[in-house]
Design an enzyme around this catalytic site. Sequence first.
Site, PDB file in Angstrom:
ATOM      1  CE  LYS A   6      21.740  -3.524 122.699  1.00 43.00           C
ATOM      2  NZ  LYS A   6      19.709  -3.990 122.990  1.00 43.00           N
ATOM      3  CB  SER A  42      13.169  -4.371 123.536  1.00 36.06           C
ATOM      4  OG  SER A  42      14.171  -4.976 123.556  1.00 36.06           O
ATOM      5  NE  ARG A  96      23.070  -7.717 122.174  1.00 38.74           N
ATOM      6  CZ  ARG A  96      23.597  -6.707 121.595  1.00 38.74           C
ATOM      7  NH1 ARG A  96      25.210  -6.823 122.033  1.00 38.74           N
ATOM      8  NH2 ARG A  96      23.893  -5.560 120.982  1.00 38.74           N
TER       9      ARG A  96
END
Length: 216
Positions: free
Chosen positions: A146, A117, A46
């Site tokens: 995040k 998700s 990521r």
Amino acid sequence: MARINIDQMRDFLKVYFIAGSNNSSNPISDVLQQAIKGGITIFQYREKGSNALTGEEKIALGRELKEICMAANIPFIVNDDVELALALDADGIHIGQGDGNASEIRHKIGDKILGISAHSLEEAQRALAVGADYLGVGPVFPTTTKDDTEEVCGPQFIAQLRSEGVEAPIVAIGGITKENAPEVVSGRADGLAIISAISKAADPADAAKQLQLIWE
């Protein structure tokens, strides 16, 4: 990687390490190798946020991390970016609700792993209808990693999904530590998605080992 079955997916999700170059003050390739020694079962690349790599540097790091995963025989997943996942021949991709048409992405990646998700029962059902291999559910606890997260749902939300008939593999994400992980496991999650608890740990191998022990 051939299409995996549900039981294999559950095993892969147990200790799911997510990271990019900006998640640690140490080289992320070193952190990943240490985390593998500690027992992580899957890795997601990521590369997002402030100071994240772009272009060729992002691709080069992805290649390096994929090779580390291949040597350890653990799946290498790419976050959000379908073209990057295909360019790296990743084992799969994880997408959020706003990351494109899930059905088209499933078609593009073929039998590769698709994680999606979900923040509600309806999103979970839609994700599974288009062929998601697992669901990412969270944030189960507050997180600072995040900056685009949904409202905290708590580990009880996973138990709620189970009670509504969702039997697909689920990995919980968001603010998970070795202290609160047992609460997530008791909510019937199949895996723990970890960023900071491993990437910022003084000893990533030990941090991963402590999380792995929760399953035992």
